[in-house]
Design a protein around this motif. Structure first.
Motif, PDB file in Angstrom:
ATOM      1  N   ASN A  90      -1.965  -8.412   3.095  1.00  0.00           N
ATOM      2  CA  ASN A  90      -1.285  -7.190   3.235  1.00  0.00           C
ATOM      3  C   ASN A  90      -0.598  -7.413   4.737  1.00  0.00           C
ATOM      4  O   ASN A  90      -1.363  -7.441   5.766  1.00  0.00           O
ATOM      5  CB  ASN A  90      -2.520  -5.928   3.344  1.00  0.00           C
ATOM      6  N   LEU A  98       2.589  -1.006   0.725  1.00  0.00           N
ATOM      7  CA  LEU A  98       2.427  -1.512  -0.487  1.00  0.00           C
ATOM      8  C   LEU A  98       3.774  -1.979  -1.255  1.00  0.00           C
ATOM      9  O   LEU A  98       3.698  -2.896  -1.776  1.00  0.00           O
ATOM     10  CB  LEU A  98       1.431  -0.826  -1.682  1.00  0.00           C
ATOM     11  N   ILE A 133      -4.869  -7.866  -3.123  1.00  0.00           N
ATOM     12  CA  ILE A 133      -4.169  -6.857  -1.930  1.00  0.00           C
ATOM     13  C   ILE A 133      -5.163  -5.740  -1.592  1.00  0.00           C
ATOM     14  O   ILE A 133      -5.426  -4.960  -2.545  1.00  0.00           O
ATOM     15  CB  ILE A 133      -2.750  -6.275  -2.454  1.00  0.00           C
ATOM     16  N   LYS A 156      -8.546  -6.111   5.239  1.00  0.00           N
ATOM     17  CA  LYS A 156      -8.135  -7.585   4.725  1.00  0.00           C
ATOM     18  C   LYS A 156      -9.123  -8.449   5.012  1.00  0.00           C
ATOM     19  O   LYS A 156      -9.733  -9.258   4.144  1.00  0.00           O
ATOM     20  CB  LYS A 156      -6.700  -8.007   5.213  1.00  0.00           C
TER      21      LYS A 156
END
Length: 328
Positions: free
Chosen positions: A65, A219, A207, A72
């Motif tokens: 991401n 996103l 993700i 993450k």
């Protein structure tokens, strides 16, 4: 002498279950704390008895991401730890020069230590640099150090610069046929040569999405970025999984974000959400995942549930990848 009316026979004694203890202490289920403890106990018992299916082929997953602070690295290390705890064999490759994944997994990664930087430069192989995570025997790590920050400039003129990690991973897996169930790559929060190398070395992207409004804007940008990688570098790349992190069930915003993402990507958003907890944030400072640091807490339980969902979807994802490649 003890009054016979107050004597208790040993056969009358019993050991309380966790549910009975909670009910005795907190009374009715109206107690928020009692309800939360009861829920955690029930979920932990269920996940402790769950079977994590072994994938029929090694799954290669980049956790990416380009927006920072979405969980993450936390997702990478805890999904890896949960899978390893379940008996699956996992390799984590840390591709972030900050080396946060290496820190959370208790791996040495000082400047000058053998690392993924040496692998990209061609000096060492993955076998030469990988270390075993001290908390999980089935989890191995290719560490990253600050030395990796210079790789983008040093490798910019290499003719196959986007394939360096791919070639190293393929060579490694060929030497260890069937030994690894998952390879997870922790990507830096940017778009550059390190991220492109990571996405060329895998066939799946996971993700993590923070349960906040701005995450939805990011996103869309990330999906576009992955599309560019698919068009120019790796046509087999598949966005296989999305995981909502930092979820606060008390807020309407978290629920709205989850609902919106689930509506747009119903087949790949996990049912499990990761709560915002102090223990998840604390764990890396002790060189541990939350799975090892606070194994009975809600954060660890949620990551283990997310890993179980990922494991149960394996054959469906492997089939989709085969279709994408045009295989029968």
């Amino acid at each position: 002498m003890t009054d016979s009316g107050t004597q208790r026979s040993t056969k009358d004694t019993f050991v309380e279950s966790a549910a009975q203890t909670i009910k005795r202490i907190f009374g009715s289920s109206d107690s928020p704390l009692g309800a939360e403890i009861a829920e955690a106990t029930s979920r932990l018992n269920k996940i402790d008895h769950a079977v994590y299916p072994k994938p029929s082929d090694t799954r290669l997953i980049a956790v990416a991401n380009q927006k920072g602070g979405v969980g993450k690295t936390t997702t990478t290390v805890n999904i890896a730890a949960a899978l390893a705890l379940a008996g699956l064999h996992v390799l984590v490759i840390d591709m972030d020069p900050q080396g946060n994944a290496s820190t959370a997994l208790g791996i040495k990664h000082n400047s000058g230590e053998p690392s993924v930087y040496d692998v990209l430069e061609g000096r060492l192989s993955i076998d030469d640099v990988k270390q075993v995570c001290p908390d999980f025997d089935h989890l191995e790590v290719v560490p990253a150090s600050i030395d990796l920050s210079g790789a983008e400039l040093e490798l910019a003129d290499e003719p196959n610069r986007s394939e360096l990690l791919h070639n190293a991973v393929i060579s490694f897996l060929e030497q260890h046929q069937g030994d690894y169930d998952y390879v997870l790559i922790d990507c830096p929060p940017s778009l550059g040569l390190l991220v492109i190398n990571s996405m060329c070395a895998v066939n799946e992207v996971l993700i993590p999405i923070q349960a906040e409004y701005y995450a939805l804007e990011g996103l869309g940008q990330l999906i576009n970025t992955i599309g560019l990688v698919q068009n120019h570098y790796n046509s087999d790349l598949l966005v296989s999984t999305m995981l909502v992190t930092m979820f606060d069930k008390r807020t309407l915003l978290s629920k709205e974000v989850y609902t919106e993402v689930k509506e747009h990507y119903p087949d790949i958003v996990l049912d499990t959400t990761i709560p915002r907890t102090v223990k998840i944030a604390e764990a890396p400072s002790f060189g541990q995942t939350v799975i090892a640091y606070d194994g009975h807490g809600m954060g660890a339980i949620a990551y283990r549930e997310a890993a179980l969902e990922i494991a149960r979807r394996s054959e469906q994802v492997i089939k989709e990848l085969a279709t994408k490649r045009g295989e029968n």
